[in-house]
Enzyme design. Structure first.
Site, mmCIF file in Angstrom:
data_model
loop_
_atom_site.group_PDB
_atom_site.id
_atom_site.type_symbol
_atom_site.label_atom_id
_atom_site.label_comp_id
_atom_site.label_asym_id
_atom_site.label_seq_id
_atom_site.Cartn_x
_atom_site.Cartn_y
_atom_site.Cartn_z
ATOM 1 N N CYS A 1 0.837 -1.203 0.000
ATOM 2 C CA CYS A 1 0.000 0.000 0.000
ATOM 3 C C CYS A 1 0.873 1.255 0.000
ATOM 4 O O CYS A 1 1.611 1.495 -0.939
ATOM 5 C CB CYS A 1 -0.984 -0.052 1.180
ATOM 6 S SG CYS A 1 -2.351 1.111 0.995
ATOM 7 N N GLU B 1 -3.046 -8.999 2.720
ATOM 8 C CA GLU B 1 -3.674 -9.682 3.865
ATOM 9 C C GLU B 1 -5.153 -9.344 4.000
ATOM 10 O O GLU B 1 -5.843 -9.914 4.830
ATOM 11 C CB GLU B 1 -2.901 -9.374 5.156
ATOM 12 C CG GLU B 1 -3.162 -8.013 5.788
ATOM 13 C CD GLU B 1 -2.404 -6.849 5.169
ATOM 14 O OE1 GLU B 1 -1.820 -7.026 4.072
ATOM 15 O OE2 GLU B 1 -2.412 -5.755 5.766
ATOM 16 N N HIS C 1 -3.657 -4.242 0.040
ATOM 17 C CA HIS C 1 -3.165 -5.035 1.172
ATOM 18 C C HIS C 1 -3.392 -6.514 0.863
ATOM 19 O O HIS C 1 -4.542 -6.944 0.808
ATOM 20 C CB HIS C 1 -3.930 -4.673 2.443
ATOM 21 C CG HIS C 1 -3.578 -3.328 2.980
ATOM 22 N ND1 HIS C 1 -2.650 -3.153 3.974
ATOM 23 C CD2 HIS C 1 -3.996 -2.093 2.641
ATOM 24 C CE1 HIS C 1 -2.518 -1.866 4.236
ATOM 25 N NE2 HIS C 1 -3.326 -1.191 3.432
#
Lengths: 252, 211
Positions: B80, B191, B189
């Site tokens: 990011c 995750e 992101h």
């Protein structure tokens, strides 16, 4: 192409998911982390957790819920309810939430929006607005404190102001439609869509897949949120998305 | 194998850490270079504004550290804002701030108006589809043209198409995954991006970093 988001909302009280029908009656609908996992598997694009605990203990429990959700899921989620200070925002985001939703606290002190946006970026700051139509003025007014307190703000003015102050997204709930399952409040959503450039999440009134289709095609909402129809398994995120896909709405 | 997570006070460290635990990768967090020296690869997370992040990296002595690791060919993954920091400069905050200059290009705000003069929403927020340009790269192993979750108002502008492993379309071409040698990054992101995101993290840790 950016897809339309389906967002189950979980109202959490003292660590358990509940849902108020029109903000009053409350029924227990289960464990937040377990429900979050079910929604993730069904293809939920995002989750919203609204902490409606009144007690200090409940607030602490919410941080544990946030940590558990962030530990176990790989989708973004927003946390709202009782976030009043920049410190509250920091604690919530540092424990794994992706965004915070500000409601009454932002109306009381609009600078909080800017403080949060300056510190973490606008994308982390959602401003939630509870809107109720007023027959006399023929306009929507902003209510705070779970819909109990009327304010002087017109919804369109407040939405515009919030976006200018740094809100990255507006979560717009129609109090008239909430819990009715008769469809989203399209005129309200259209009015707000017309005045802000940030994404708008439609909330209040979802009762069927068609309602999601309407809100995405008729007012071009960016996302739609629902609680009870998902919690009580009247439909699933999967079913709604399959329906939208068939009708040509871009979904994940 | 050990992954070092660069902690300069501006990352969503909790969710990155938990994602690494889910794929059974050992990691340590360090707020100074000494604390994470000698790892097999590094993750540079980032949430917030570009100028603040550069100052924070300086304060924590990470600027030269990251540059040295990249020169030495140690795998580094920017996430990011952590991706944007690796480019030449950014206009975020109303002035020009120099980045690490490890990728060629600059960071500008989404104009909010497309070529036909129609306005569109900023930030670019939500699940968007990847278009993969370099499927053969180690990072891209088993990554499909699936949806990942974007949330950003500033975007990379680069002339260097060889670094664009994948892009997304949001009224313009949005660099989504970039790479050059062992330096890789994603605008989103991983995750928080479901299966393809977790696959990327796994590829970084288990394919690129495993020596």
């Amino acid at each position: 192409m950016l897809s339309k988001r389906i967002i189950p909302c979980l109202d959490v009280k003292e660590g358990r998911v509940v849902k108020g029908i029109q903000f009053v009656d409350i029924r227990d609908a289960g464990d937040p982390v377990e429900l979050a996992k079910v929604y993730d598997e069904q293809g939920a694009d995002e989750l919203v957790f609204l902490d409606i605990s009144a007690s200090h203990e409940g607030k602490k429990t919410m941080i544990d819920v946030v940590r558990s959700v962030a530990s176990e899921l790989a989708i973004p989620f927003t946390v709202g309810g009782g976030i009043r200070t920049l410190e509250d925002i920091k604690v919530t985001l540092r424990n794994g939430a992706d965004k915070v939703s500000l409601n009454s606290s932002a109306v009381n002190r609009p600078a909080l929006i800017t403080e949060g946006a300056d510190y973490f970026g606008s994308q982390c700051i959602v401003v939630a607005i509870d809107a109720k139509y007023d027959e006399a003025s023929e306009n929507w007014h902003v209510y705070t404190h779970g819909g109990r307190t009327p304010t002087d703000w017109l919804v369109t003015d407040w939405a515009k102001e919030a976006a200018q102050l740094g809100a990255g997204e507006i979560l717009l709930t129609s109090m008239n439609k909430d819990g009715e399952k008769s469809g989203f409040d399209l005129p309200l959503l259209r009015a707000v869509q017309d005045v802000v450039q940030v994404p708008v999440i439609a909330s209040g009134g979802a009762g069927s897949s068609e309602h999601f289709y309407d809100v995405f095609t008729e007012v071009d909402a960016d996302a739609a949120l629902a609680a009870s129809i998902f919690h009580y398994k009247e439909t699933s995120v999967q079913n709604v998305k399959a329906y939208l896909k068939k009708k040509g709405v871009p979904v994940r | 194998m050990m992954i070092g997570v660069i902690d300069y006070g501006m990352g969503n460290l909790f969710s990155v850490s938990k994602a690494l635990e889910r794929i059974h990768v050992e990691y340590k967090l360090g707020d100074r270079p000494q604390a994470i020296e000698g790892c097999d690869g590094y993750i540079l997370p980032g949430v917030g504004a570009f100028p603040d992040a550069i100052s924070a990296l300086e304060e924590h002595d990470f600027i030269d550290f990251i540059k040295e690791k990249v020169t030495d060919g140690v795998p580094v993954y920017g996430i990011c804002l952590g991706m944007q920091l690796l480019f030449d400069s950014s206009e975020e905050g109303g002035r020009n701030t120099n980045g690490l200059g490890l990728f060629p290009g600059t960071i500008t705000r989404f104009p909010g108006i497309d070529e036909q003069g129609r306005s569109y929403k900023v930030p670019h927020m939500g699940w968007n589809e990847l278009e993969i340009h370099h499927p053969g790269k180690a990072l891209m192993t088993d990554v499909e043209e699936d949806h990942v979750y974007f949330v950003h108002s500033f975007v990379v502008k680069t002339e260097e198409s060889s670094i664009l492993y994948a892009t997304a379309d949001y009224h313009m071409e949005v660099p989504a995954i970039v790479g050059k040698g062992n330096l890789v990054a994603s605008q989103f992101h991983p995750e928080k991006s479901g299966k393809p995101g977790m696959q990327l993290l796994e590829n970084f840790c288990k394919v690129m970093c495993k020596q």
